[in-house]
Design a protein around this motif. Structure first.
Motif, mmCIF file in Angstrom:
data_model
loop_
_atom_site.group_PDB
_atom_site.id
_atom_site.type_symbol
_atom_site.label_atom_id
_atom_site.label_comp_id
_atom_site.label_asym_id
_atom_site.label_seq_id
_atom_site.Cartn_x
_atom_site.Cartn_y
_atom_site.Cartn_z
ATOM 1 N N LEU A 160 -20.711 31.790 -24.665
ATOM 2 C CA LEU A 160 -20.051 31.427 -23.405
ATOM 3 C C LEU A 160 -20.401 29.989 -23.022
ATOM 4 O O LEU A 160 -19.535 29.188 -22.652
ATOM 5 N N GLU A 161 -21.684 29.635 -23.187
ATOM 6 C CA GLU A 161 -22.135 28.269 -22.856
ATOM 7 C C GLU A 161 -21.379 27.248 -23.715
ATOM 8 O O GLU A 161 -20.865 26.243 -23.215
ATOM 9 N N GLY A 162 -21.217 27.554 -25.003
ATOM 10 C CA GLY A 162 -20.498 26.647 -25.904
ATOM 11 C C GLY A 162 -19.031 26.528 -25.533
ATOM 12 O O GLY A 162 -18.461 25.431 -25.464
ATOM 13 N N LEU A 163 -18.410 27.683 -25.232
ATOM 14 C CA LEU A 163 -16.983 27.668 -24.857
ATOM 15 C C LEU A 163 -16.782 26.889 -23.565
ATOM 16 O O LEU A 163 -15.772 26.199 -23.387
ATOM 17 N N LYS A 164 -17.770 26.963 -22.656
ATOM 18 C CA LYS A 164 -17.670 26.209 -21.387
ATOM 19 C C LYS A 164 -17.614 24.704 -21.664
ATOM 20 O O LYS A 164 -16.825 23.979 -21.059
ATOM 21 N N GLN A 165 -18.425 24.232 -22.615
ATOM 22 C CA GLN A 165 -18.432 22.796 -22.935
ATOM 23 C C GLN A 165 -17.107 22.388 -23.595
ATOM 24 O O GLN A 165 -16.592 21.300 -23.351
ATOM 25 N N ILE A 166 -16.543 23.269 -24.407
ATOM 26 C CA ILE A 166 -15.244 22.981 -25.028
ATOM 27 C C ILE A 166 -14.160 22.990 -23.945
ATOM 28 O O ILE A 166 -13.303 22.103 -23.883
ATOM 29 N N TYR A 167 -14.232 23.988 -23.049
ATOM 30 C CA TYR A 167 -13.267 24.123 -21.944
ATOM 31 C C TYR A 167 -13.258 22.857 -21.087
ATOM 32 O O TYR A 167 -12.211 22.357 -20.685
ATOM 33 N N ALA A 168 -14.469 22.310 -20.866
ATOM 34 C CA ALA A 168 -14.594 21.101 -20.028
ATOM 35 C C ALA A 168 -13.898 19.902 -20.656
ATOM 36 O O ALA A 168 -13.511 18.960 -19.954
ATOM 37 N N ALA A 169 -13.666 19.954 -21.968
ATOM 38 C CA ALA A 169 -13.026 18.826 -22.676
ATOM 39 C C ALA A 169 -11.508 18.964 -22.736
ATOM 40 O O ALA A 169 -10.812 18.094 -23.263
ATOM 41 N N LEU A 170 -10.972 20.068 -22.180
ATOM 42 C CA LEU A 170 -9.527 20.289 -22.228
ATOM 43 C C LEU A 170 -8.802 19.380 -21.235
ATOM 44 O O LEU A 170 -9.225 19.289 -20.074
ATOM 45 N N PRO A 171 -7.705 18.718 -21.641
ATOM 46 C CA PRO A 171 -6.886 17.999 -20.660
ATOM 47 C C PRO A 171 -6.350 18.977 -19.602
ATOM 48 O O PRO A 171 -6.293 20.182 -19.853
ATOM 49 N N ASP A 172 -5.946 18.487 -18.453
ATOM 50 C CA ASP A 172 -5.539 19.354 -17.333
ATOM 51 C C ASP A 172 -4.436 20.333 -17.710
ATOM 52 O O ASP A 172 -4.474 21.514 -17.340
ATOM 53 N N ASN A 173 -3.469 19.896 -18.490
ATOM 54 C CA ASN A 173 -2.303 20.757 -18.788
ATOM 55 C C ASN A 173 -2.505 21.637 -20.013
ATOM 56 O O ASN A 173 -1.579 22.306 -20.470
ATOM 57 N N TRP A 174 -3.709 21.610 -20.583
ATOM 58 C CA TRP A 174 -3.956 22.386 -21.803
ATOM 59 C C TRP A 174 -4.380 23.816 -21.499
ATOM 60 O O TRP A 174 -4.829 24.130 -20.389
ATOM 61 N N LYS A 175 -4.201 24.698 -22.549
ATOM 62 C CA LYS A 175 -4.708 26.072 -22.492
ATOM 63 C C LYS A 175 -5.702 26.273 -23.639
ATOM 64 O O LYS A 175 -5.588 25.606 -24.673
ATOM 65 N N MET A 176 -6.651 27.184 -23.444
ATOM 66 C CA MET A 176 -7.556 27.580 -24.536
ATOM 67 C C MET A 176 -7.329 29.058 -24.807
ATOM 68 O O MET A 176 -7.338 29.866 -23.884
ATOM 69 N N PHE A 177 -7.063 29.384 -26.083
ATOM 70 C CA PHE A 177 -6.857 30.770 -26.469
ATOM 71 C C PHE A 177 -8.110 31.286 -27.173
ATOM 72 O O PHE A 177 -8.545 30.708 -28.174
ATOM 73 N N VAL A 178 -8.704 32.351 -26.641
ATOM 74 C CA VAL A 178 -9.890 32.971 -27.239
ATOM 75 C C VAL A 178 -9.411 34.172 -28.049
ATOM 76 O O VAL A 178 -8.988 35.188 -27.490
ATOM 77 N N GLU A 179 -9.433 34.013 -29.398
ATOM 78 C CA GLU A 179 -8.901 35.050 -30.295
ATOM 79 C C GLU A 179 -10.006 36.043 -30.649
ATOM 80 O O GLU A 179 -11.082 35.644 -31.090
ATOM 81 N N PHE A 209 -7.343 31.862 -21.922
ATOM 82 C CA PHE A 209 -6.573 33.092 -22.075
ATOM 83 C C PHE A 209 -7.008 33.820 -23.344
ATOM 84 O O PHE A 209 -7.680 33.239 -24.205
ATOM 85 N N THR A 210 -6.610 35.071 -23.458
ATOM 86 C CA THR A 210 -6.892 35.838 -24.677
ATOM 87 C C THR A 210 -5.743 35.651 -25.652
ATOM 88 O O THR A 210 -4.613 35.373 -25.252
ATOM 89 N N LEU A 211 -6.027 35.733 -26.955
ATOM 90 C CA LEU A 211 -4.988 35.664 -27.988
ATOM 91 C C LEU A 211 -5.044 36.939 -28.809
ATOM 92 O O LEU A 211 -6.104 37.307 -29.311
ATOM 93 N N VAL A 212 -3.891 37.604 -28.905
ATOM 94 C CA VAL A 212 -3.796 38.893 -29.600
ATOM 95 C C VAL A 212 -3.272 38.690 -31.014
ATOM 96 O O VAL A 212 -2.107 38.350 -31.205
ATOM 97 N N ASP A 213 -4.157 38.851 -32.021
ATOM 98 C CA ASP A 213 -3.727 38.861 -33.421
ATOM 99 C C ASP A 213 -3.550 40.333 -33.774
ATOM 100 O O ASP A 213 -4.496 41.116 -33.714
ATOM 101 N N LEU A 214 -2.330 40.740 -34.139
ATOM 102 C CA LEU A 214 -2.019 42.159 -34.317
ATOM 103 C C LEU A 214 -2.932 42.841 -35.327
ATOM 104 O O LEU A 214 -3.196 44.042 -35.229
ATOM 105 N N GLY A 215 -3.485 42.059 -36.288
ATOM 106 C CA GLY A 215 -4.320 42.650 -37.338
ATOM 107 C C GLY A 215 -5.793 42.738 -36.986
ATOM 108 O O GLY A 215 -6.615 43.128 -37.817
ATOM 109 N N HIS A 216 -6.136 42.399 -35.776
ATOM 110 C CA HIS A 216 -7.557 42.298 -35.398
ATOM 111 C C HIS A 216 -8.050 43.480 -34.578
ATOM 112 O O HIS A 216 -9.001 43.343 -33.793
ATOM 113 N N HIS A 217 -7.427 44.624 -34.744
ATOM 114 C CA HIS A 217 -7.795 45.808 -33.956
ATOM 115 C C HIS A 217 -8.362 46.900 -34.855
ATOM 116 O O HIS A 217 -8.109 46.917 -36.055
ATOM 117 N N LEU A 218 -9.124 47.786 -34.258
ATOM 118 C CA LEU A 218 -9.597 48.959 -34.992
ATOM 119 C C LEU A 218 -8.401 49.879 -35.195
ATOM 120 O O LEU A 218 -7.397 49.789 -34.487
#
Ligand code: LRH
Ligand code: MN
Length: 422
Positions: free
Chosen positions: A192-211, A242-251
């Motif tokens: 989470l700490e690492g993702l926060k630092q990456i999130y902080a580098a996003l331009p205003d209009n960008w999205k981050m997808f957590v797969e 946001f979350t990213l749904v890869d159809l093959g990544h489920h049990l």
């Protein structure tokens, strides 16, 4: 792909097509509006799936593969010229580093392509890399490894900005293979700490997808292992995550359409990696194993997006993530795009008012009949009409074969070229 070749192909098929299109148009309300929606609906092609994939047991190349990013853009451009439904390419860094971003951007524009989400890669060790990701990246016990992964993701964002992309997909292979190997709480906090630092580098209009992914390459725990964990990260990160749904990544037997409905309701569904699977992350052709599930997912998407007045074509990221072991990569991708458009069209002809009445009356039988009537309706003439109006081929796969595209690519590129990627 010369336009006259597409027109010649369509000329031979138009009479039969018009007959089929008029038949279905007479049986559904507002075919014109559905065709318009289908024209607008574009699916991004992954830059890492334009060559032959493989498994640890072997890789059997079909030849004529793109040997660099320019040739990959040409191949996606060819797919888009045929189906007018693949107007975007999703790059994976460092597999496809755009050395000269401006010329790459110009080449893509020539083919009517834009750049969708850029993907980082902290699941492989690169030649000149200082620290190994063997025991993870953002979860790693060593701060230097975590910082290396953060820096890489920020570098990927920089490449994306140059190309006009506006989103970053982070898939972490992080996890553990044996009980006791990992402290789950610390792994979560560090990630989470690492993702926060990456999130902080996003331009205003960008999205981050957590797969998220249930297993592989770790086989005891994954640090972003399911939709709940991904939602937890995305919620703690902020409004651009946001979350990213890869159809093959489920049990096995996971109810993906219910997951989609809830993530949409939470306003935290970012997009998809479409593929199909029977067992694990098989990355097979979309709709080749379980097309009914794909229809049910689109049924939830349309219902949920309409409830939130979302624009079907632009408010979620529509991307394919597949790997081709036995099919021609371009034919496989043409089939996948077609399957997605068919599922979307089927979901658009569902009699939603009648379905609500049946649900509110606990009329289970009628509810199933309403869904399966749409699923059993041949909507292919609607998808073809949308292609025709957009200047595409009525039968893209047929034209791909008739024009001997693969044979010509092999003549041009040879049998030995290997595309970077999976
Ligand atoms: C992981 C995954 C991820 C990509 C990779 C190519 O299985 O789905 O989206 O980075 O495939
Ligand atoms: Mn994926």
């Amino acid at each position: 792909m010369e336009k006259y070749k597409v027109e010649e192909h369509n000329h031979q098929l138009t009479a039969e097509h018009k007959k089929n299109f008029e038949f279905i148009s007479s049986r559904i309300p507002d075919a014109k509006a559905i065709v318009q929606k289908l024209q607008e609906f574009q699916i991004a092609i992954p830059s890492w799936a334009l060559g032959t994939g493989g498994t640890r047991f072997g890789r059997f190349s079909g030849g004529g593969e793109p040997g660099n990013l320019e040739e990959k853009i040409e191949d996606v451009g060819l797919i888009h010229a045929l189906n007018k439904s693949s107007g975007a390419i999703s790059l994976h860094i460092p597999w496809d580093i755009p050395n000269n971003a401006q010329s790459i951007k110009a080449l893509a524009a020539q083919h009517g392509l834009r750049f969708d989400a850029v993907n980082s890669n902290t699941f492989q060790d690169q030649q000149q890399q200082q620290h190994s990701y063997k025991f993870g990246s953002l979860q790693h016990v060593d701060k230097r490894v975590r910082q290396q992964a953060i820096d890489h993701n920020i570098e990927v964002i920089r490449h994306g900005i140059e190309l006009g992309s506006d989103s970053l997909t982070v898939w972490l292979s992080d996890g553990s293979c044996f009980p006791g190997q990992l402290n789950f709480r610390k792994a979560f906090q560090r990630t989470l700490e690492g993702l926060k630092q990456i999130y902080a580098a996003l331009p205003d209009n960008w999205k981050m997808f957590v797969e998220y992914k249930a297993f592989e390459p770790n086989f005891y725990s994954m640090t972003v292992g399911d939709w709940g964990q991904s939602l937890l990260y995305a919620t703690k990160l902020g409004p651009k995550a946001f979350t990213l749904v890869d159809l093959g990544h489920h049990l096995a037997n996971a109810n993906i359409e219910q997951i989609v409905a809830l993530l949409l309701e939470e306003g935290k569904l970012g997009g998809f990696h479409f593929n199909d699977s029977k067992y694990g992350d098989d990355d097979l052709t979309v709709g080749s194993i379980n097309p009914y599930q794909l229809f049910l997912i689109f049924n939830e998407l349309v219902e949920g997006m309409d409830a939130r007045n979302m624009n079907h074509a632009t408010d979620l990221a529509w991307m394919i993530d597949a790997s081709h072991n036995v099919k021609d990569p371009l034919e496989d991708l043409l089939q996948s795009v077609e399957a997605i458009k068919i599922a979307y069209a089927q979901s658009l002809i569902v009699d939603k008012k009648a379905l609500v009445i049946a649900q509110e009356a606990n009329d289970v039988v009628t509810a199933q009949e309403i869904l399966q009537h749409a699923y059993r309706t041949d909507v292919r003439p609607l998808v073809a009409e949308a292609r025709l109006l957009a200047g595409g081929a009525l039968q893209p796969l047929q034209l791909f074969r008739t024009l001997k595209v693969r044979e010509n690519l092999i003549k041009e590129r040879g049998l030995k070229t290997v595309a970077t990627g999976l």
